[in-house]
Write a protein that holds these residues in place. Structure first.
Motif, PDB file in Angstrom:
ATOM      1  N   ASN A 164      -0.213   0.087 -11.214  1.00  0.00           N
ATOM      2  CA  ASN A 164      -0.934   1.318 -10.867  1.00  0.00           C
ATOM      3  C   ASN A 164      -2.061   1.579 -11.862  1.00  0.00           C
ATOM      4  O   ASN A 164      -2.195   0.868 -12.874  1.00  0.00           O
ATOM      5  CB  ASN A 164       0.040   2.512 -10.814  1.00  0.00           C
ATOM      6  N   GLU A 165      -2.836   2.593 -11.562  1.00  0.00           N
ATOM      7  CA  GLU A 165      -3.992   2.947 -12.393  1.00  0.00           C
ATOM      8  C   GLU A 165      -3.572   3.357 -13.797  1.00  0.00           C
ATOM      9  O   GLU A 165      -4.256   3.047 -14.779  1.00  0.00           O
ATOM     10  CB  GLU A 165      -4.773   4.080 -11.714  1.00  0.00           C
ATOM     11  N   GLU A 204      -0.863  -8.414 -14.542  1.00  0.00           N
ATOM     12  CA  GLU A 204      -0.701  -7.586 -13.361  1.00  0.00           C
ATOM     13  C   GLU A 204      -0.368  -6.153 -13.748  1.00  0.00           C
ATOM     14  O   GLU A 204       0.366  -5.918 -14.709  1.00  0.00           O
ATOM     15  CB  GLU A 204       0.402  -8.156 -12.472  1.00  0.00           C
ATOM     16  N   LYS A 247      -7.804  -6.637  -6.335  1.00  0.00           N
ATOM     17  CA  LYS A 247      -6.884  -5.710  -5.678  1.00  0.00           C
ATOM     18  C   LYS A 247      -5.869  -6.503  -4.872  1.00  0.00           C
ATOM     19  O   LYS A 247      -6.199  -7.513  -4.278  1.00  0.00           O
ATOM     20  CB  LYS A 247      -7.653  -4.782  -4.734  1.00  0.00           C
ATOM     21  N   ASP A 248      -4.646  -6.016  -4.852  1.00  0.00           N
ATOM     22  CA  ASP A 248      -3.587  -6.632  -4.064  1.00  0.00           C
ATOM     23  C   ASP A 248      -3.823  -6.348  -2.580  1.00  0.00           C
ATOM     24  O   ASP A 248      -4.151  -5.227  -2.207  1.00  0.00           O
ATOM     25  CB  ASP A 248      -2.239  -6.062  -4.513  1.00  0.00           C
ATOM     26  N   ASP A 249      -3.663  -7.348  -1.745  1.00  0.00           N
ATOM     27  CA  ASP A 249      -3.882  -7.186  -0.308  1.00  0.00           C
ATOM     28  C   ASP A 249      -2.846  -6.291   0.356  1.00  0.00           C
ATOM     29  O   ASP A 249      -3.099  -5.718   1.410  1.00  0.00           O
ATOM     30  CB  ASP A 249      -3.867  -8.557   0.392  1.00  0.00           C
ATOM     31  N   ASP A 279      -2.270  -1.180  -2.441  1.00  0.00           N
ATOM     32  CA  ASP A 279      -3.581  -0.717  -2.903  1.00  0.00           C
ATOM     33  C   ASP A 279      -3.581  -0.267  -4.360  1.00  0.00           C
ATOM     34  O   ASP A 279      -4.634  -0.150  -4.971  1.00  0.00           O
ATOM     35  CB  ASP A 279      -4.082   0.410  -1.994  1.00  0.00           C
ATOM     36  N   ASP A 280      -2.409  -0.012  -4.936  1.00  0.00           N
ATOM     37  CA  ASP A 280      -2.333   0.433  -6.326  1.00  0.00           C
ATOM     38  C   ASP A 280      -2.312  -0.726  -7.318  1.00  0.00           C
ATOM     39  O   ASP A 280      -2.641  -0.541  -8.485  1.00  0.00           O
ATOM     40  CB  ASP A 280      -1.085   1.289  -6.546  1.00  0.00           C
ATOM     41  N   LYS A 281      -1.914  -1.901  -6.864  1.00  0.00           N
ATOM     42  CA  LYS A 281      -1.759  -3.042  -7.767  1.00  0.00           C
ATOM     43  C   LYS A 281      -3.091  -3.735  -8.038  1.00  0.00           C
ATOM     44  O   LYS A 281      -3.928  -3.867  -7.154  1.00  0.00           O
ATOM     45  CB  LYS A 281      -0.777  -4.055  -7.183  1.00  0.00           C
ATOM     46  N   ARG A 282      -3.228  -4.197  -9.291  1.00  0.00           N
ATOM     47  CA  ARG A 282      -4.396  -4.946  -9.711  1.00  0.00           C
ATOM     48  C   ARG A 282      -3.945  -6.155 -10.523  1.00  0.00           C
ATOM     49  O   ARG A 282      -2.987  -6.081 -11.284  1.00  0.00           O
ATOM     50  CB  ARG A 282      -5.324  -4.102 -10.596  1.00  0.00           C
ATOM     51  N   ALA A 342     -12.042  -1.709  -7.211  1.00  0.00           N
ATOM     52  CA  ALA A 342     -11.099  -2.635  -7.853  1.00  0.00           C
ATOM     53  C   ALA A 342     -10.534  -2.100  -9.160  1.00  0.00           C
ATOM     54  O   ALA A 342      -9.575  -2.650  -9.680  1.00  0.00           O
ATOM     55  CB  ALA A 342     -11.766  -3.985  -8.089  1.00  0.00           C
ATOM     56  N   GLY A 343     -11.133  -1.046  -9.717  1.00  0.00           N
ATOM     57  CA  GLY A 343     -10.613  -0.454 -10.939  1.00  0.00           C
ATOM     58  C   GLY A 343     -11.505  -0.581 -12.156  1.00  0.00           C
ATOM     59  O   GLY A 343     -11.087  -0.270 -13.275  1.00  0.00           O
TER      60      GLY A 343
END
Length: 149
Positions: free
Chosen positions: A5-6, A2, A122-124, A127-130, A34-35
């Motif tokens: 952030n980016e 996890e 992406k986290d629901d 928006d920054d979490k992956r 999604a990054g």
């Protein structure tokens, strides 16, 4: 894995680049935003590539030659109706660099023999979490995944 952030995502990709060798193939699976390209930017930094990394949506393949290893960044989205088999992508996959493929589900029969499939989620609620999960196909890919843990 996890990432909050980016910056964390790119730092992970930068560290991963140190473990990559010629012929490594990373398949990046995830929705728009999604990054995937952000991850590739981190890989480029880790490979010593100074060129700006742009999504190859309209060119299909962008080549970056000025790093420790060449980086072949591919976006196969435009080939959703087929045609990847006719592009000669195996020359990249078996070549002297690292291949990164966005939208690998459109490769179909053009998949390489060994690769690491990275799923981006992406986290629901943030928006920054992956969250990234990894699948290894082939001995080299399994070794690379083991090195990550």
């Amino acid at each position: 894995m996890e990432f909050d952030n980016e910056t964390q995502l790119q730092a992970f990709a930068t560290a991963l680049a140190d473990k990559l060798v010629p012929g490594d193939v990373l398949l990046l699976d995830g929705d728009l935003g999604a990054g995937k390209t952000s991850f590739t930017k981190g890989l480029a930094v880790g490979l010593g590539i100074n060129d700006p990394i742009k999504s190859p949506t309209f060119t299909i393949v962008r080549e970056y030659q000025d790093g420790r290893l060449p980086l072949y960044h591919m976006d196969i989205y435009r080939l959703e109706d087929g045609g990847a088999e006719d592009l000669g992508l195996e020359e990249y996959f078996e070549g002297d660099g690292v291949s990164v493929v966005e939208w690998p589900e459109f490769l179909r029969s053009a998949l390489p023999e060994t690769y690491v499939l990275i799923h981006f989620l992406k986290d629901d609620h943030d928006d920054d979490k992956r969250t990234l999960t990894f699948e290894a196909v082939g001995e080299r890919a399994q070794q690379l995944i083991a090195d990550l843990h």
